[in-house]
Design a protein around this motif. Structure first.
Motif, PDB file in Angstrom:
ATOM      1  N   GLY A 100       0.802  -1.212   0.000  1.00 42.09           N
ATOM      2  CA  GLY A 100       0.000   0.000   0.000  1.00 42.09           C
ATOM      3  C   GLY A 100       0.835   1.262   0.000  1.00 42.09           C
ATOM      4  O   GLY A 100       2.046   1.227   0.228  1.00 42.09           O
ATOM      5  N   ARG A 101       0.194   2.378  -0.281  1.00 41.56           N
ATOM      6  CA  ARG A 101       0.780   3.713  -0.215  1.00 41.56           C
ATOM      7  C   ARG A 101       0.068   4.518   0.851  1.00 41.56           C
ATOM      8  O   ARG A 101      -1.122   4.345   1.084  1.00 41.56           O
ATOM      9  N   ARG A 102       0.799   5.430   1.474  1.00 39.70           N
ATOM     10  CA  ARG A 102       0.243   6.349   2.476  1.00 39.70           C
ATOM     11  C   ARG A 102      -0.590   5.575   3.509  1.00 39.70           C
ATOM     12  O   ARG A 102      -1.745   5.896   3.773  1.00 39.70           O
ATOM     13  N   ILE A 103       0.041   4.585   4.097  1.00 39.63           N
ATOM     14  CA  ILE A 103      -0.634   3.731   5.069  1.00 39.63           C
ATOM     15  C   ILE A 103      -0.771   4.479   6.396  1.00 39.63           C
ATOM     16  O   ILE A 103       0.200   5.040   6.911  1.00 39.63           O
TER      17      ILE A 103
ATOM     18  N   SER B 140       5.834   4.389   3.656  1.00 47.32           N
ATOM     19  CA  SER B 140       4.846   4.285   2.579  1.00 47.32           C
ATOM     20  C   SER B 140       4.471   5.637   1.979  1.00 47.32           C
ATOM     21  O   SER B 140       3.727   5.702   1.000  1.00 47.32           O
ATOM     22  N   GLU B 141       4.989   6.709   2.541  1.00 46.22           N
ATOM     23  CA  GLU B 141       4.854   8.014   1.907  1.00 46.22           C
ATOM     24  C   GLU B 141       5.834   8.162   0.746  1.00 46.22           C
ATOM     25  O   GLU B 141       5.610   8.964  -0.164  1.00 46.22           O
ATOM     26  N   TYR B 142       6.892   7.387   0.757  1.00 40.57           N
ATOM     27  CA  TYR B 142       7.948   7.496  -0.248  1.00 40.57           C
ATOM     28  C   TYR B 142       7.981   6.320  -1.219  1.00 40.57           C
ATOM     29  O   TYR B 142       8.477   6.440  -2.336  1.00 40.57           O
ATOM     30  N   TYR B 143       7.486   5.150  -0.772  1.00 41.07           N
ATOM     31  CA  TYR B 143       7.460   3.944  -1.588  1.00 41.07           C
ATOM     32  C   TYR B 143       6.076   3.313  -1.523  1.00 41.07           C
ATOM     33  O   TYR B 143       5.383   3.442  -0.508  1.00 41.07           O
ATOM     34  N   THR B 144       5.716   2.605  -2.583  1.00 41.48           N
ATOM     35  CA  THR B 144       4.587   1.694  -2.496  1.00 41.48           C
ATOM     36  C   THR B 144       5.110   0.403  -1.887  1.00 41.48           C
ATOM     37  O   THR B 144       5.903  -0.308  -2.508  1.00 41.48           O
ATOM     38  N   LEU B 145       4.722   0.121  -0.656  1.00 42.69           N
ATOM     39  CA  LEU B 145       5.144  -1.120  -0.035  1.00 42.69           C
ATOM     40  C   LEU B 145       4.441  -2.287  -0.713  1.00 42.69           C
ATOM     41  O   LEU B 145       3.277  -2.178  -1.126  1.00 42.69           O
TER      42      LEU B 145
END
Length: 230
Positions: free
Chosen positions: A89-92, A184-189
């Motif tokens: 996810g992104r921005r988790i 997750s602000e910098y990468y899509t985990l």
């Protein structure tokens, strides 16, 4: 479609109580995440978290023999709790971060400290100090479904039977959910990502013949022996 080369073995970790393995995609590591370690590395206070990466192929699944790497004379251990991501996810949201975790393990972020320092001194990347063959030993994954989400409990390392690191998971500056939210602000985990969540104070050098025993309450242990370079 055929590949031009034979495929390499997918890096993976054993899972406690299962015949399945956990495929590893990337390894993220957070720096200076315990107060006393931050002090011994020259930091002070709750600084913004920062991360570096190790390739998945640096993994030494389950521990065992680890070769002393080339081009260093100052090879260090760093004991860490490893977090395995099952749902990307992104921005988790930190409040929901635990929903993304498959499980936890004991890991060692092995470091060519002299090469890391050389990079720092010259404003260069740390890659040669952190990302190298057999630089990420990791123990058996304990599924969160069985052990929960540890936020306190002893994390320790003995070298040749003598304690070198000892702290509590609650001493982390940035909690695991906070790390996931920030990262997750910098990468899509992605499923298969690992996060090495920081080491306590007491890092130090090892040499061929040294035996390392790392442990985390409620998570497991990891045993490594440093052997002569290839």
């Amino acid at each position: 479609m055929a590949y031009a080369l034979s495929m390499w073995t997918q890096p993976a970790l054993p899972i406690a109580g299962s015949a399945d393995t956990f495929p590893v995609r990337r390894i993220f590591c957070v720096g200076r995440n315990y107060v006393e370690h931050q002090k011994e590395m020259g930091g002070d206070g709750r600084e913004q978290p920062f991360f570096f990466l190790k390739a998945a192929h640096t993994l030494v699944a389950g521990g065992g023999d680890v070769h002393y790497p080339p081009k260093t004379s100052n090879y260090h251990y760093e004991t860490e709790m490893v977090v395995a991501i099952a749902k990307g996810g992104r921005r988790i949201d930190a409040k929901k971060a635990n929903e993304h975790i498959f499980g936890y393990a004991v890991g060692l972020d092995m470091t060519r400290r002299d090469l890391q320092q050389l990079g720092k001194d010259h404003g260069r990347p740390w890659d040669f100090g952190k990302d190298f063959d057999e630089g990420a030993p990791c123990g058996v994954l304990a599924p969160a479904a069985k052990v929960g989400h540890p936020s306190k409990g002893s994390i320790s390392l003995n070298v040749n039977g003598k304690q070198r690191q000892k702290a509590d998971l609650s001493d982390m500056i940035w909690s695991v959910p906070e790390q996931i939210a920030y990262l997750s602000e910098y990468y899509t985990l992605e499923p298969g990502d690992l996060i090495y969540s920081g080491t306590p104070a007491g890092v130090g050098p090892v040499k061929p013949g040294d035996e390392l025993h790392a442990a985390i309450d409620g998570v497991g242990e990891l045993k490594v022996k440093i052997v002569a370079a290839l």
